[in-house]
Design an enzyme around this catalytic site. Structure first.
Site, mmCIF file in Angstrom:
data_model
loop_
_atom_site.group_PDB
_atom_site.id
_atom_site.type_symbol
_atom_site.label_atom_id
_atom_site.label_comp_id
_atom_site.label_asym_id
_atom_site.label_seq_id
_atom_site.Cartn_x
_atom_site.Cartn_y
_atom_site.Cartn_z
ATOM 1 C CG HIS A 139 -1.659 1.141 1.571
ATOM 2 N ND1 HIS A 139 -2.887 1.404 0.861
ATOM 3 C CD2 HIS A 139 -1.176 2.226 1.984
ATOM 4 C CE1 HIS A 139 -3.156 2.913 1.264
ATOM 5 N NE2 HIS A 139 -2.217 3.449 1.726
ATOM 6 C CD GLU A 140 1.828 3.646 3.803
ATOM 7 O OE1 GLU A 140 2.338 4.638 2.888
ATOM 8 O OE2 GLU A 140 1.039 3.370 4.577
ATOM 9 C CD GLU B 68 -4.236 6.672 2.444
ATOM 10 O OE1 GLU B 68 -4.245 5.603 2.740
ATOM 11 O OE2 GLU B 68 -3.378 7.696 2.800
ATOM 12 C CG HIS C 190 0.352 6.304 -0.941
ATOM 13 N ND1 HIS C 190 -0.653 7.154 -1.369
ATOM 14 C CD2 HIS C 190 0.192 5.620 0.437
ATOM 15 C CE1 HIS C 190 -1.575 6.767 -0.359
ATOM 16 N NE2 HIS C 190 -1.191 5.718 0.688
#
Length: 266
Positions: free
Chosen positions: A137-138, A199, A141
């Site tokens: 997920h990070e 997000e 980004h």
């Protein structure tokens, strides 16, 4: 020039200055600063964070963070190469660190591949696959250039209209001025919804990258359920930079069929 015409002119110039496309989702995004500028700023911020933090001395946990990070890095590089997007990783200097802070249930990845995990989130990740959910997920980004997009969004808001020349003619100075807010909440509810969109997009890309790295994407639902339990009721969605727990889990479940194809094909 009337206010309406000025707004149209501003929009037209912003669109001409730069738009990029997010991998996988294909979403068009505003980009007023170069990747090189954002990467340089993120490297500086990352180094300052490490100087102010205590790195974990737990060898096995540190090794796990680096292993997961490197596997997801490999997946990202393969995906970008297969889709003719390797140039978007130019300037990346991947790095994965575990910061010793049991009170921080968090992790982050900056433009250029600089990634950190806080020890406080490890009881919730529970294992390597749970950690892959977080790191996927990070890192998503960074790959989706959300830092660049947030800087651009705030520049357009701050310097739009009559001061448009500050955006077009002096982008570096303007970007540097607001760079310290890139990872913040922002100044208004309008930007908060924008944060939620990012997000959700990172959840989507993160599932694909963790699946390509050989981690079962179905574990993402279990992780976010544990995260929801650890965080209690949380902030109402309309005032949060993150989707509600229910919205996030529902969206992830909708993306699982796509992600499992990458998991099966690895």
């Amino acid at each position: 020039m009337s206010m309406f015409k000025n707004a149209l002119f501003t929009l037209a110039v912003l669109l001409m200055v730069g738009c990029t496309t997010v991998p996988i989702t294909g979403r068009r995004q505003l980009s007023l600063v170069s990747d090189q500028e954002v990467i340089a700023m993120s490297f500086q911020a990352y180094n300052e964070t490490l100087k102010q933090s205590k790195l974990s001395t737990n060898a096995s946990q540190t090794a796990m963070v680096k292993r997961v990070g490197q596997r997801i890095q490999g997946a990202v590089e393969r995906y970008m190469a297969q889709n003719g997007l390797s140039s978007q990783l130019e300037g990346y200097q991947w790095e994965f660190n575990l910061i010793d802070d049991p009170n921080q249930q968090n992790a982050f990845a900056m433009a250029g591949g600089k990634t950190a995990v806080y020890t406080g989130i490890l009881p919730i990740t529970q294992n390597e696959t749970g950690l892959a959910v977080v790191m996927g997920h990070e890192i998503a980004h960074a790959i989706a250039k959300h830092s660049n997009e947030r800087i651009s969004q705030q520049m357009a808001q701050q310097y739009g209209g009559a001061a448009l020349g500050a955006v077009v003619g002096a982008r570096s100075a303007a970007a540097q001025e607001i760079a310290n807010t890139v990872y913040g909440i922002g100044t208004g509810v309008g930007l908060l919804k924008y944060g939620r969109d990012q997000e959700s997009e990172a959840d989507h890309l993160g599932l694909i990258f963790m699946a390509m790295a050989g981690y079962n994407p179905e574990s993402a639902v279990d992780f976010w359920q544990r995260m929801a339990a650890a965080g209690g009721g949380g902030t109402p969605e309309f005032l949060s930079t993150h989707p509600s727990n229910e919205t996030r889990i529902r969206n992830i479940q909708n993306h699982l069929p796509e992600a499992k194809k990458y998991y099966a094909a690895r």
